[in-house]
Write a protein that holds these residues in place. Structure first.
Motif, PDB file in Angstrom:
ATOM      1  N   THR A   1       0.830  -1.210   0.000  1.00  0.00           N
ATOM      2  CA  THR A   1       0.000   0.000   0.000  1.00  0.00           C
ATOM      3  C   THR A   1       0.865   1.261   0.000  1.00  0.00           C
ATOM      4  N   VAL A   2       1.976   1.216   0.742  1.00  0.00           N
ATOM      5  CA  VAL A   2       2.869   2.381   0.809  1.00  0.00           C
ATOM      6  C   VAL A   2       4.312   1.908   0.776  1.00  0.00           C
ATOM      7  N   SER A   3       5.195   2.777   0.333  1.00  0.00           N
ATOM      8  CA  SER A   3       6.616   2.463   0.339  1.00  0.00           C
ATOM      9  C   SER A   3       7.109   2.386   1.783  1.00  0.00           C
ATOM     10  N   GLY A   4       7.951   1.413   2.063  1.00  0.00           N
ATOM     11  CA  GLY A   4       8.464   1.257   3.419  1.00  0.00           C
ATOM     12  C   GLY A   4       7.434   0.692   4.363  1.00  0.00           C
ATOM     13  N   CYS A   5       6.501  -0.102   3.865  1.00  0.00           N
ATOM     14  CA  CYS A   5       5.465  -0.714   4.698  1.00  0.00           C
ATOM     15  C   CYS A   5       6.122  -1.477   5.849  1.00  0.00           C
ATOM     16  N   PRO A   6       5.753  -1.201   7.097  1.00  0.00           N
ATOM     17  CA  PRO A   6       6.418  -1.835   8.238  1.00  0.00           C
ATOM     18  C   PRO A   6       6.176  -3.333   8.342  1.00  0.00           C
ATOM     19  N   LEU A   7       5.175  -3.837   7.628  1.00  0.00           N
ATOM     20  CA  LEU A   7       4.834  -5.257   7.735  1.00  0.00           C
ATOM     21  C   LEU A   7       5.124  -6.014   6.444  1.00  0.00           C
ATOM     22  N   ARG A   8       6.048  -5.506   5.645  1.00  0.00           N
ATOM     23  CA  ARG A   8       6.363  -6.175   4.383  1.00  0.00           C
ATOM     24  C   ARG A   8       6.946  -7.572   4.624  1.00  0.00           C
ATOM     25  N   ASP A   9       7.740  -7.736   5.678  1.00  0.00           N
ATOM     26  CA  ASP A   9       8.302  -9.056   5.973  1.00  0.00           C
ATOM     27  C   ASP A   9       7.201 -10.043   6.351  1.00  0.00           C
ATOM     28  N   LYS A  10       6.212  -9.580   7.098  1.00  0.00           N
ATOM     29  CA  LYS A  10       5.088 -10.434   7.474  1.00  0.00           C
ATOM     30  C   LYS A  10       4.308 -10.873   6.239  1.00  0.00           C
ATOM     31  N   ILE A  11       4.081  -9.952   5.318  1.00  0.00           N
ATOM     32  CA  ILE A  11       3.363 -10.282   4.082  1.00  0.00           C
ATOM     33  C   ILE A  11       4.172 -11.283   3.260  1.00  0.00           C
ATOM     34  N   THR A  12       5.475 -11.064   3.160  1.00  0.00           N
ATOM     35  CA  THR A  12       6.346 -11.982   2.415  1.00  0.00           C
ATOM     36  C   THR A  12       6.275 -13.391   2.987  1.00  0.00           C
ATOM     37  N   GLN A  13       6.347 -13.489   4.312  1.00  0.00           N
ATOM     38  CA  GLN A  13       6.291 -14.805   4.959  1.00  0.00           C
ATOM     39  C   GLN A  13       4.950 -15.487   4.725  1.00  0.00           C
ATOM     40  N   ASP A  14       3.861 -14.722   4.846  1.00  0.00           N
ATOM     41  CA  ASP A  14       2.532 -15.318   4.671  1.00  0.00           C
ATOM     42  C   ASP A  14       2.313 -15.773   3.232  1.00  0.00           C
ATOM     43  N   VAL A  15       2.766 -14.974   2.268  1.00  0.00           N
ATOM     44  CA  VAL A  15       2.623 -15.348   0.854  1.00  0.00           C
ATOM     45  C   VAL A  15       3.449 -16.600   0.558  1.00  0.00           C
ATOM     46  N   THR A  16       4.672 -16.611   1.045  1.00  0.00           N
ATOM     47  CA  THR A  16       5.552 -17.774   0.822  1.00  0.00           C
ATOM     48  C   THR A  16       4.949 -19.036   1.422  1.00  0.00           C
ATOM     49  N   SER A  17       4.420 -18.923   2.621  1.00  0.00           N
ATOM     50  CA  SER A  17       3.832 -20.083   3.288  1.00  0.00           C
ATOM     51  C   SER A  17       2.600 -20.589   2.554  1.00  0.00           C
ATOM     52  N   ALA A  18       1.731 -19.664   2.127  1.00  0.00           N
ATOM     53  CA  ALA A  18       0.496 -20.066   1.451  1.00  0.00           C
ATOM     54  C   ALA A  18       0.767 -20.733   0.116  1.00  0.00           C
ATOM     55  N   VAL A  19       1.678 -20.169  -0.674  1.00  0.00           N
ATOM     56  CA  VAL A  19       1.977 -20.721  -2.000  1.00  0.00           C
ATOM     57  C   VAL A  19       2.756 -22.030  -1.879  1.00  0.00           C
ATOM     58  N   SER A  20       3.630 -22.135  -0.895  1.00  0.00           N
ATOM     59  CA  SER A  20       4.417 -23.360  -0.717  1.00  0.00           C
ATOM     60  C   SER A  20       3.548 -24.557  -0.384  1.00  0.00           C
ATOM     61  N   ALA A  21       2.358 -24.283   0.192  1.00  0.00           N
ATOM     62  CA  ALA A  21       1.463 -25.376   0.560  1.00  0.00           C
ATOM     63  C   ALA A  21       0.743 -25.976  -0.645  1.00  0.00           C
ATOM     64  N   VAL A  22       0.827 -25.313  -1.808  1.00  0.00           N
ATOM     65  CA  VAL A  22       0.182 -25.826  -3.015  1.00  0.00           C
ATOM     66  C   VAL A  22       0.980 -27.009  -3.558  1.00  0.00           C
ATOM     67  N   GLU A  23       0.288 -28.055  -3.935  1.00  0.00           N
ATOM     68  CA  GLU A  23       0.951 -29.270  -4.429  1.00  0.00           C
ATOM     69  C   GLU A  23       1.777 -28.971  -5.684  1.00  0.00           C
ATOM     70  N   GLY A  24       3.001 -29.465  -5.715  1.00  0.00           N
ATOM     71  CA  GLY A  24       3.880 -29.302  -6.861  1.00  0.00           C
ATOM     72  C   GLY A  24       4.805 -28.098  -6.767  1.00  0.00           C
ATOM     73  N   VAL A  25       4.580 -27.209  -5.810  1.00  0.00           N
ATOM     74  CA  VAL A  25       5.433 -26.022  -5.664  1.00  0.00           C
ATOM     75  C   VAL A  25       6.671 -26.389  -4.859  1.00  0.00           C
ATOM     76  N   ARG A  26       7.843 -26.102  -5.424  1.00  0.00           N
ATOM     77  CA  ARG A  26       9.101 -26.430  -4.767  1.00  0.00           C
ATOM     78  C   ARG A  26       9.835 -25.206  -4.244  1.00  0.00           C
ATOM     79  N   HIS A  27       9.642 -24.094  -4.901  1.00  0.00           N
ATOM     80  CA  HIS A  27      10.369 -22.888  -4.485  1.00  0.00           C
ATOM     81  C   HIS A  27       9.506 -21.658  -4.779  1.00  0.00           C
ATOM     82  N   VAL A  28       9.515 -20.699  -3.835  1.00  0.00           N
ATOM     83  CA  VAL A  28       8.695 -19.495  -3.979  1.00  0.00           C
ATOM     84  C   VAL A  28       9.564 -18.260  -3.805  1.00  0.00           C
TER      85      VAL A  28
END
Length: 367
Positions: free
Chosen positions: A41-68
């Motif tokens: 939403t804004v540059s320097g978002c204080p929770l960008r690391d949290k978003i990165t972790q949540d996206v990585t975790s959600a996509v990694s749970a999809v069958e066939g995904v090896r690296h995100v």
């Protein structure tokens, strides 16, 4: 892949990133590699690391995904405008959602006639206890001059501004806004009445609270500018009057409650704080006397002509001070302490009361 990303919520707005237009692109490689591009939403978002972790975790749970891999971009001004309109509507002047006739948020104003009765500690602990029950809770630190809620709640984050919309930080499951988040260090606030009114109006209208079950306002002591502004901005708010057992404090607390006669606000009840101190031998000492809370409840009942209950008596416990200074409210850090048990009981009763239908639209039509 989009279905997996729909499970990821923005940690500030608490809605799926797919609904907020935050997913820029998703590309899938032949070897199970997925590259996700996200709009912040804004540059320097204080929770960008949290978003990165949540996206990585959600996509990694999809069958066939090896690296995100996750790449961040920033929304354009147009995208931020669309986001604000999606969340708050197209009206240029923000409205106070809690003052709307159809609002289902119960608003409590924690008031006292004088300072030093533990009003802020009660506000924070009630809010955290309510949040622990699974409710969506927000706190407005309306004590502009004597703000202390962020420290007691353990809120160290700063609000995020998206155009004219402010996203409040959260701590211990409670969203919170305070003037302390906008002033450097321990700088005092030196404002007159109109500025206080405008600040409170912004806290209620410009802040995106989402769908709250309960909103608590920690009011300054007395019956001055903020108390009057709250009555104007939130006419359906209910008062929680805080006092100590001391008769002199009770007399002052009665004045804070009696303002409801002029503002037409409802008094939810009286809370007596620092009622007694439990000694090591199990006996009780009453350093501030006794009976103040019941005196206030009885007096206000006679004044307004309706029953004003004594909601509870919270014992004096030095650990309430210590946990408040540490930003770890006693209702969760020491839940079996007598003070925490009583605070939790009061919070449970306040959050399970039946809601009235006055001022609400009903889906009925003449036969």
């Amino acid at each position: 892949m989009r279905a997996a990303l729909a499970n990821v919520q923005d940690p500030e707005i608490h809605k799926p990133i797919t609904d907020l237009g935050m997913v820029k692109n998703v590309s899938i490689g032949d070897n199970g590699t997925v590259h996700v591009e996200i709009f912040l939403t804004v540059s320097g978002c204080p929770l960008r690391d949290k978003i990165t972790q949540d996206v990585t975790s959600a996509v990694s749970a999809v069958e066939g995904v090896r690296h995100v891999t996750v790449e961040m971009d920033v929304m354009s001004d147009q995208q931020r405008t669309e986001l604000r309109q999606k969340l708050r509507g197209t009206a240029e002047e923000p409205r106070i959602p809690f003052a709307e006739p159809g609002s289902m948020t119960r608003v409590y104003c924690v008031a006292s006639g004088k300072g030093g009765v533990g009003k802020s500690s009660l506000t924070v602990n009630l809010a955290v206890a309510m949040a622990a029950r699974g409710l969506s809770v927000g706190v407005v630190d309306a004590d502009i001059y004597g703000h202390s809620v962020p420290r007691m709640l353990g809120a160290t984050g700063k609000p995020t501004r998206v155009e004219k919309m402010i996203l409040p930080p959260a701590a211990n499951g409670v969203k919170v806004i305070s003037i302390a988040m906008f002033t450097p260090g321990n700088t005092p606030v030196v404002w007159r009445g109109p500025m206080l009114h405008r600040a409170l109006q912004q806290f209620l209208a410009d802040v995106f609270w989402g769908d709250l079950d309960i909103l608590l306002l920690d009011l300054p002591p007395g019956t001055g500018d903020i108390a009057i502004s709250v009555a104007q901005l939130l006419p359906n708010a209910e008062l929680l009057v805080v006092t100590t057992p001391q008769q002199a404090a009770a007399e002052v607390a009665e004045r804070a409650g009696a303002i409801a006669m002029q503002t037409r606000q409802r008094i939810a009840g009286v809370i007596e704080n620092m009622s007694w101190l439990e000694l090591p031998d199990g006996s009780r000492m009453e350093p501030f006397g006794s009976g103040g809370g019941q005196t206030v409840a009885d007096s206000l009942s006679r004044t307004i002509g309706a029953n004003v209950p004594l909601l509870g008596q919270v014992p004096l416990d030095p650990r309430v001070v210590k946990t408040g200074d540490d930003g770890e409210p006693i209702v969760t850090s020491i839940p079996d302490s007598p003070a925490a048990v009583e605070l939790t009981r009061i919070a449970t009763n306040l959050s399970t009361r039946a809601r009235g239908l006055a001022g609400r639209m009903l889906s009925v039509s003449p036969a």
